[in-house]
Design a protein around this motif. Structure first.
Motif: not given
Length: 187
Positions: A176-187
């Motif tokens: 779950d944490i890896i998924r959070l990191i891999e899908t992080t995008k800046w607005k």
């Protein structure tokens, strides 16, 4: 009556001759929900996928900003604390502070390993700290674009750290944490 008492006494004496060996202390079975994800739907300068079985709330503590959130899974007493700061030519200060916060667990940790994360497509870079042993926070990380955004996360459990009982839960939350990191995008 004396015969029944005599027979019961003999049976008890014969049955109690073996040494009693207590069973080792066991742990409760942990049921995990099925893995599924949703986008973090908040007005924040970042976005990422979070587990659909989690609850997100803003952090209302002294020193927190409205851009800080906690992702909680009450059934497993797990929280991922997310803090965010805008950079003002102070990237090295934030990186060193994140590193220090991770290595503060070295007193209880058996080992701390670092893994670099690079996603040039989304302009997201960072480090993941895996903290082995009876540490309060087994996984920490920071993410940045090196110029404007700095995001830090840490997994905590609302339980006394006991690696034997927490290991299955940590391994459940790691993807779950890896998924959070891999899908992080800046607005």
């Amino acid at each position: 009556m004396y015969r029944i008492f005599f027979i019961v006494s003999i049976l008890l004496l014969i049955g109690c001759q073996k040494e009693y060996t207590p069973k080792p202390r066991g742990y409760f079975r942990i049921d995990f929900p099925r893995k599924s994800y949703k986008k973090l739907e908040k007005d924040l300068p970042y976005s990422f996928d979070i587990p659909s079985y989690s609850i997100t709330r803003r952090v209302n503590e002294p020193g927190a900003t409205p851009k800080w959130v906690t992702i909680s899974t009450p059934e497993n007493k797990a929280d991922i604390h997310i803090s965010y700061d805008e950079l003002d030519h102070n990237l090295l200060k934030h990186i060193e502070e994140s590193r220090k916060l991770a290595y503060d667990h070295s007193i209880k940790a058996d080992a701390i390993s670092e893994r670099i994360y690079i996603n040039p497509k989304e302009n997201v870079y960072g480090t993941i700290y895996n903290i082995e042993g009876n540490a309060a926070s087994p996984i920490q990380f920071f993410l940045t674009d090196s110029t404007k955004h700095f995001l830090r996360g840490a997994l905590y459990f609302r339980e006394v750290p006991n690696i034997d009982s927490l290991r299955p839960v940590i391994e459940f939350f790691r993807p779950d944490i890896i998924r959070l990191i891999e899908t992080t995008k800046w607005k």
